[in-house]
Structures are given as C-alpha cells and as structure tokens.
Design an enzyme around this catalytic site. Structure first.
Site, PDB file in Angstrom:
ATOM      1  N   GLU A  32       0.799  -1.224   0.000  1.00 51.86           N
ATOM      2  CA  GLU A  32       0.000   0.000   0.000  1.00 51.86           C
ATOM      3  C   GLU A  32       0.832   1.274   0.000  1.00 51.86           C
ATOM      4  O   GLU A  32       0.498   2.229  -0.694  1.00 51.86           O
ATOM      5  CB  GLU A  32      -0.956   0.014   1.196  1.00 51.86           C
ATOM      6  CG  GLU A  32      -2.049  -1.011   1.102  1.00 51.86           C
ATOM      7  CD  GLU A  32      -3.008  -0.754  -0.044  1.00 51.86           C
ATOM      8  OE1 GLU A  32      -3.144   0.403  -0.508  1.00 51.86           O
ATOM      9  OE2 GLU A  32      -3.628  -1.729  -0.509  1.00 51.86           O
ATOM     10  N   ASP A  44      -7.445   7.659  -3.471  1.00 52.68           N
ATOM     11  CA  ASP A  44      -6.806   6.478  -4.045  1.00 52.68           C
ATOM     12  C   ASP A  44      -7.140   6.409  -5.534  1.00 52.68           C
ATOM     13  O   ASP A  44      -7.797   7.295  -6.071  1.00 52.68           O
ATOM     14  CB  ASP A  44      -7.315   5.230  -3.304  1.00 52.68           C
ATOM     15  CG  ASP A  44      -6.396   4.042  -3.431  1.00 52.68           C
ATOM     16  OD1 ASP A  44      -5.412   4.106  -4.181  1.00 52.68           O
ATOM     17  OD2 ASP A  44      -6.675   3.025  -2.775  1.00 52.68           O
TER      18      ASP A  44
END
Length: 107
Positions: A32, A44
């Site tokens: 991540e 994101d």
C-alpha cells in the site's frame, strides 16, 4: 491496522477468530505505501479517500463479511482490504491477492 483489527473483531463476534501472521500485515503495508507512516490521507486510484500506511478506506469500517459464513481466509482479508465490503467477491481484487501471496512466499 485499526481497520484490520475491527475486521478481526467482527470475525471474533462470529466465533471464528482467524490467526493472521504478522507477515500478512507487513505485506499489505509494503504494497500500500512502502510502510510510510507519514503518508496521511489522499484519494486512491478509485478516487476514495485512503489513509495511513495501510491506506484504509471508509468502506473498510462497514461490516465486511462476504464469506458466506465460512471462516475468512488470508485471501479474503486481503481482497476485502483492497476492494471494500464485498471485495472477496470481486474479480478485480484477485490481482491484489496475487501481490500479497507473492509477498508472503518464503524467500
């Protein structure tokens, strides 16, 4: 990691407490954000706000039980983490699981 703990509590409330290896959490962190504790929050790739080194999204706080009452596997946890509440059912999370599985393999 807090959201993952919440998911563990959900599993425990269903009397199916999983045993997740520390390496699993390390792999998700690395994938991540390269475990960047200073990453903060930002949209994101799906334009949803993701926060912290595990890039936790709001949907993660929703009851993410998508395993049809069977004990969740590492694959389920990784795909839920990546795809939200029903992530373990979405085909597009399979690639994320492949990355986690590769990271978990002995070197």
């Amino acid at each position: 990691i807090t959201a993952l703990i919440v998911l563990l509590c959900i599993a425990a409330s269903h009397q199916q407490l999983p045993s997740l290896p520390e390496e699993f959490f390390r792999c998700i962190c690395l994938i991540e954000s390269d475990c960047n504790n200073n990453i903060g929050c930002a949209p994101d790739t799906d334009n949803l706000l993701a926060c912290g080194p595990y890039q936790i999204k709001n949907a993660f706080w929703i009851d993410a039980y998508c395993t049809n009452n069977r004990p969740p596997t590492l694959q389920d946890y990784a795909r839920i983490h990546n795809g939200g509440p029903l992530g373990c059912r979405h085909h597009y999370t399979a690639g994320y699981w492949d990355k986690v599985r590769t990271c978990l393999e002995p070197r």
